[in-house]
Design an enzyme around this catalytic site. Structure first.
Site, PDB file in Angstrom:
ATOM      1  N   ILE A  51       0.899  -1.166   0.000  1.00 15.53           N
ATOM      2  CA  ILE A  51       0.000   0.000   0.000  1.00 15.53           C
ATOM      3  C   ILE A  51       0.927   1.202   0.000  1.00 15.53           C
ATOM      4  CG2 ILE A  51      -1.937   1.193   1.098  1.00 15.53           C
ATOM      5  CD1 ILE A  51      -2.151  -0.917   3.164  1.00 15.53           C
ATOM      6  N   SER A  52       0.651   2.192  -0.806  1.00 14.25           N
ATOM      7  CA  SER A  52       1.492   3.388  -0.854  1.00 14.25           C
ATOM      8  C   SER A  52       1.501   4.094   0.498  1.00 14.25           C
ATOM      9  CB  SER A  52       0.952   4.365  -1.889  1.00 14.25           C
ATOM     10  OG  SER A  52       0.963   3.784  -3.163  1.00 14.25           O
ATOM     11  N   GLN A  53       2.535   4.910   0.703  1.00 13.67           N
ATOM     12  CA  GLN A  53       2.607   5.694   1.943  1.00 13.67           C
ATOM     13  C   GLN A  53       1.401   6.637   1.974  1.00 13.67           C
ATOM     14  OE1 GLN A  53       6.073   8.124   0.054  1.00 13.67           O
ATOM     15  NE2 GLN A  53       5.769   8.955   2.088  1.00 13.67           N
TER      16      GLN A  53
END
Ligand code: SAH
Length: 212
Positions: A51-53
């Site tokens: 999951i992206s930051q």
């Protein structure tokens, strides 16, 4: 997370901030990462995917300039975190994931959290979702070697596409806006995503000539 990572870096869209405050990110991470779920980095979700930051999720959501009534296509469902954020921002979210086991696990999670307006389909997202086109916004959460033309085709008038484009190790986040049949392209900055794998993306296991 919102005060330290999003507000100082230019997330100003109130609806995006509300959405980021609402979605419980720790449910979307691997159990072992739960304690770090709100930290300033991407989180592993299994199968080599992340999951992206938080900042990137908020930044891409803001870049789509959503007002509430849009129909949005997401490519790369993954954990469902970005889909959940989007479902706070618009009426209809369509999301495509190529790995069936990830899609099934995420379906169960989203249902258990009440995110039932996110529709997930297993398939090659580099083809878009022709049956549901046109979309007001398309967000691609995996990096593409070049922009698949299907996305621009499936964008409606006034539509926005946000997609990471470039080599596997670093990409540029590109926003395409479609207006009066023309497209305008903006570079929103550098980023790093896992590969978009499929017919109009990277080949599984690397492409011919790619340096690994
Ligand atoms: N938006 C996700 C990020 C997931 S990482 C989240 O919030 O968790 C990128 C995801 O894209 C991975 O799950 C990967 O399997 C998926 N993906 C890669 N290529 C794809 C393709 N061609 N079609 C659909 N999904 C793809």
């Amino acid at each position: 997370m919102v005060e330290e990572q999003l507000l100082p870096r230019g997330i100003t869209d109130k609806r995006v901030i509300e959405a980021m405050l609402s979605v419980p990110r720790h449910f979307f991470a691997d159990k072992s990462m739960e304690a770090q779920a709100y930290s300033d980095f991407p989180l592993p979700i299994g199968e080599g995917q992340t999951i992206s930051q938080p900042f990137i999720v908020a930044f891409m959501s803001q870049a789509l300039a959503l007002t509430g009534s849009e129909k949005v296509l997401e490519i790369g469902t993954g954990s469902g975190y970005q889909s959940a954020v989007l479902s706070h921002l618009v009426d209809r979210v369509f999301s495509v994931e190529r790995i069936s086991t990830i899609a099934q696990k995420t379906r169960r999670l989203l249902d258990s959290l009440g995110y039932s307006k996110v529709l997930i389909r297993v398939g090659d997202g580099t083809l878009g979702w022709a049956d549901e086109a046109p979309f007001d916004a398309i967000i691609v959460t995996a990096g593409a070697p070049k922009i698949p033309s299907k996305y621009v085709e499936q964008l409606g008038e006034g539509g926005r596409l946000v997609i990471p484009v470039g080599p596997a190790d670093t990409q540029e986040l590109i926003r395409i806006t479609k207006k009066d049949g023309r497209t305008r392209e903006e570079n929103l900055g550098s980023c790093r995503f896992v590969k978009l794998i499929g017919k109009n993306g990277w080949e599984e296991g690397g492409r011919i000539g790619e340096l690994l």
